[in-house]
Design a protein around this motif. Sequence first.
Motif, mmCIF file in Angstrom:
data_model
loop_
_atom_site.group_PDB
_atom_site.id
_atom_site.type_symbol
_atom_site.label_atom_id
_atom_site.label_comp_id
_atom_site.label_asym_id
_atom_site.label_seq_id
_atom_site.Cartn_x
_atom_site.Cartn_y
_atom_site.Cartn_z
ATOM 1 N N CYS A 60 7.697 1.885 4.226
ATOM 2 C CA CYS A 60 6.906 2.605 3.241
ATOM 3 C C CYS A 60 7.342 4.045 3.055
ATOM 4 O O CYS A 60 7.189 4.627 1.984
ATOM 5 C CB CYS A 60 5.445 2.623 3.643
ATOM 6 S SG CYS A 60 4.890 1.126 4.436
ATOM 7 N N ALA A 106 1.368 3.924 -3.103
ATOM 8 C CA ALA A 106 0.999 5.325 -2.928
ATOM 9 C C ALA A 106 2.086 6.220 -3.500
ATOM 10 O O ALA A 106 1.825 7.294 -4.021
ATOM 11 C CB ALA A 106 0.798 5.628 -1.454
ATOM 12 N N ASN A 107 3.311 5.762 -3.395
ATOM 13 C CA ASN A 107 4.418 6.564 -3.897
ATOM 14 C C ASN A 107 4.710 6.295 -5.373
ATOM 15 O O ASN A 107 5.704 6.757 -5.900
ATOM 16 C CB ASN A 107 5.661 6.307 -3.060
ATOM 17 C CG ASN A 107 5.535 6.913 -1.672
ATOM 18 O OD1 ASN A 107 5.007 7.999 -1.527
ATOM 19 N ND2 ASN A 107 5.987 6.196 -0.667
ATOM 20 N N TYR A 113 -8.632 -1.907 4.050
ATOM 21 C CA TYR A 113 -7.471 -2.584 3.473
ATOM 22 C C TYR A 113 -7.836 -3.250 2.141
ATOM 23 O O TYR A 113 -7.857 -4.477 2.032
ATOM 24 C CB TYR A 113 -6.957 -3.665 4.432
ATOM 25 C CG TYR A 113 -6.282 -3.171 5.691
ATOM 26 C CD1 TYR A 113 -6.007 -1.819 5.895
ATOM 27 C CD2 TYR A 113 -5.891 -4.066 6.680
ATOM 28 C CE1 TYR A 113 -5.384 -1.381 7.052
ATOM 29 C CE2 TYR A 113 -5.253 -3.635 7.839
ATOM 30 C CZ TYR A 113 -5.003 -2.289 8.021
ATOM 31 O OH TYR A 113 -4.381 -1.862 9.157
ATOM 32 N N THR A 128 0.814 -1.217 0.000
ATOM 33 C CA THR A 128 0.000 0.000 0.000
ATOM 34 C C THR A 128 0.849 1.270 0.000
ATOM 35 O O THR A 128 0.603 2.209 -0.742
ATOM 36 C CB THR A 128 -0.940 0.002 1.217
ATOM 37 O OG1 THR A 128 -1.829 -1.092 1.091
ATOM 38 C CG2 THR A 128 -1.741 1.279 1.295
ATOM 39 N N GLY A 129 1.895 1.261 0.828
ATOM 40 C CA GLY A 129 2.728 2.454 0.967
ATOM 41 C C GLY A 129 3.478 2.776 -0.307
ATOM 42 O O GLY A 129 3.460 3.915 -0.800
#
Lengths: 263, 156, 633
Positions: free
Chosen positions: C73, C37-38, C261, C33-34
């Motif tokens: 993350c 996001a990036n 999630y 997820t982290g």
Amino acid sequence: MPTLTIDGKTVHAPHGTFLLAACRAAGIEIPTLCEHPAVEPYGGCRLCVVDVTRPEWNGWNKMVVACLFPVEDGIIVDTRSERVLETRRVVLDLLLARCPETPLIQALAGSYGVTKTSFVLNPEPTDCILCGLCTRICDRMGISAISSVDRGAGREIAPPFKEPPPDCVGCLACAEICPTNHIRYEASDGRRRIWGKDFEMLRCPRCGRAHITVAQADFFAGKNGVPRSYFETCDACKRKELAATATKLAGGASTPAVEQGTR
Amino acid sequence: MERVPCTDLAPVDAILARYPREEPSLIQVLQDVQRAYNYLPCEALERVAGELGVPLAKVFSVATFYKAFSLNPQGRTIIKVCTGTACHIRGASQLIEEVQRRLDIGPGETTGDMAFSLQTVNCVGACAMAPVVIVGEKYVGAAKATTLATYLDRGE
Amino acid sequence: MRIESHQQFDAAVEAARAAKLSKGREVWVCCGTGCLANGSRAVAKAFDERIEAEGLQASLGLYHKTTGCHGFCERGPLVVIQPEGLLYTKVKVTDVPEILEKTVRNGEAIPRLQYKDPVTKQAVAKYEDIPFYKHQIRVSMRNIGRVDPEDLDDALAHGAYSGLAKALFAMTPDQVIAEIEASGLRGRGGAGFATARKWKACRKAKGERKFVLCNGDEGDPGAFKDRSIMEGDPHSVIEGMIIGAYAIGAHEGYLYVRDEYPLAVVNLGKAIEAARLRGLLGANILGSGFDFDLRISRGGGAFVCGESSALMRSIEGRTGEPRAKYVHASDKGLFDLPTNLNNVETWSDVGAIIANGGAWFAGWGTPKSKGTKAFSLVGKVKNTGLIELPMGTTLRHIIEDIGGGILKDRPFKAVQTGGPSGGCLPADQLDLPVDYEVLSENGSMMGSGGMIVMDDRTCMVDVARYFLKFLCEESCGKCVPCREGLKQMLHIFEDLCAGRGRPGDIERIERLCHAMQLGSLCELGKSAPNPVLSTLRYFRHEYEAHIQDRACPAGMCRDLTAYEIVEEPCTGCHQCTRVCPTDAISGKPKQKHVIDPAKCISCGSCFDVCPEDCIRFFPKNGSKEAANAHADH
Ligand SMILES: Cc1cc2nc3c(=O)[nH]c(=O)nc-3n(C[C@H](O)[C@H](O)[C@H](O)COP(=O)(O)O)c2cc1C
Ligand code: SF4
Ligand code: FES
Ligand code: FES
């Protein structure tokens, strides 16, 4: 049958029953707000807390709610320990802040020495204590027209979309079980109104009293697979009819007891 | 409650077709309905209640209990500001204020033109990048009030 | 192809290992997820395309795979180049050609992309040498970041399901339970209940139909180890659940995953599908004669649904209201049938314990808390992320050595563990070893393993208020002490933070806490006072300052705090004016700036950015009304 000690008294209680019944059978008063014999125990008001000790578990000790704790052989119950009383006091103090104008809460709190709440008064006083009796009785009837809405501090009891509830049959069970008379209804001869919904009444063909809503009769008829006419006659008249039949069968007086009602 | 009328229930029927007709499907079905419409239309709840055989009051109870559901239409872009502990101590409240200032909506509200809704969430599990804002599908980590503006340009 | 016997399983593992070895070099891109996001998806795609376009698979033996979250993350997207184990951080799409050309072809490092240790300021080349990873021992997170969560063969090559094969073909259910007992494994979801004891009770329970459940609700804000496990190594959770079901005699299971999630739901779903296709789930698992299948149930966003009885109601499609637990779930749980619930991490530990033996796991830890434990280290530390360490590690080691100390080298104030049911531990408790008992005895909790580090700019009264607000919204509202008690407690705390505290408030708080602990129905209400009581225990002076002096020592309670720019070092750099949301700061470039108290909302943004440390906060002194009255004169 389990044998337990409650406030020093020896009490026998049948297996599968709860402490609350055992206490009451022993003549010991326990305050409750969310308990009612017609519905399953709930454990929401927390007023019926008592102290339980299991001597053979090395003196294991815990505060439990009597309405849900199953009786056990050999346990020692203290219904008035200091922490029990203090917990009840705080619970009543909190309820008094929520429902400052509700006579039942005022009286119960008063009996525990709480005459004024030490908390912030509810800016919108209500009589609803969220005991869940109304929704449980409605579920019990197999209708479930109302339910709890939202959660946490915002929780309330309401019909779907807060509109007149489509499933409600107007039986008034919720209003009757409500311990604080929070659920209001209007009844006149021939009409009934609850939760913002209007009901038409059926009249008893014998005595002419409007005793049941049309929706109620339809609901019970559908549920039990019997003709609606069965529910049309009011209970009082049914009893009389039954009595008359019994008398007739016994070969007694033949005066018909049924035709007395005025239309 | 104000009803927002909804006429097209075809998506609801398509969703219902994917699940067994029983109470345990309720939350799963409502999740999908929420995703399809961005909210739970009253009519959809009525249809779901009827098809799953769950009393409407229970459906309403579930729809208001869980935070994933909303009964009001949401904006085209949903801004979720994480207010979990890690984000809180790294300044999440300043981000909420920034959105509030720029769009004139508080948490749980939607702009008049239905472009944006502001929601708060309790941790999205990206705490290592706190504070986190999710704009639509985009996760913005180490978010700053000053840079938030670029994500809030209308018509995204 | 379905695996239908022990032999076939061993052969499949062999084949997967061989396939893995044949890939000479690999580029791993984190797609947790982290990192997503990036922008890691685009990076992964870029690698894929270049490898394809340039035929690097043939020429260099180079392969590419996406992995789950490394727990780092903050520095994502992360790229690891194998077999050297070189780590690159914050990789952009535009870096891809350079990485392929320099590092992969010519073995040259790209210093710009290397990780820089925030403490030593040195570049660290290898993944394993980063202090953040060096100290870790990973059991539940053993394969995260190493396997492709969408590739069952990759998981098999890394040892997945070998514990299951051992359990099914070489152990009786009682032996499985005995092995778990020997490991000393206790629940990783919070309370730390002995896992073997729970399984035994459920095994003994009467009834044909039983359930095993996985608690993937991870409601403690600031904790995300379960997310990372479910996303990054879903097979470890599934394997544990099958083993547990075999030990208990259950044939159905549910994974309850929180709605926040989405990637965990997707990856678990794919993993279940893949496992079914290969005969690892469903009827006659691996030809052993044991049947078990799994379903995912998505939560609806309610913290209370992490509580076991509420979780079961939620799977039943109802509101998550807890029930009294005088009758245990092992006898009457989901659908009133015997049920066993464990946390994601607990399940993930199970496969490794069976494969390696209980004694192996019990080799780590303290006398009462065995094995390793995953934590998410977040808040005001330099290195934030996921870690797994032996039980008994000190908080100091975690925060200073692994976390690299406090952000901007500010003073440490407290570490919060256990989420809304936990508490805050102060500096003089930093040498405590982390285990279930030690944390509880000191007023906190293990909880889900969230560790939130706080510095001197965190107000402990505000932290307690924060958790109360959280719980007030998350309480189910069924019982009076929790619903009404939290509401009233929040009232008191809002007054404290606004300078309306009164003498006697602390006593009122304590009385309420006590009644909530004793009187609430479920653990949410019973443990809700913990953040309050622990901050009162260690930071009572902050409470007193709020009440007696109407001052917030941390300068975080806005109604109590004012800001000003101190004459001396202010260079007029303008950084504060840029962040001030209300344009309260004015001043010519290169000259001292001033804050207009009438416009300032005391948000502290300027304080946080000032490079010269020339912004000072001080108590507004007295209530807001008093301050306003003062200003009028
Ligand atoms: C309010 C509340 C929230 C909880 N949240 C979680 C959670 O998010 N995840 C979890 O695994 N356990 C949570 N628990 C603990 C569970 O009730 C349960 O003890 C646990 O899942 C059992 O698994 P374990 O024995 O493997 O730890 C929570 C408990 C309470 C009272
Ligand atoms: S303690 Fe709180 S969450 Fe638990 S049952 Fe009571 S109101 Fe619900
Ligand atoms: S009667 Fe037991 S909790 Fe209300
Ligand atoms: S606290 Fe914000 S992502 Fe976890």
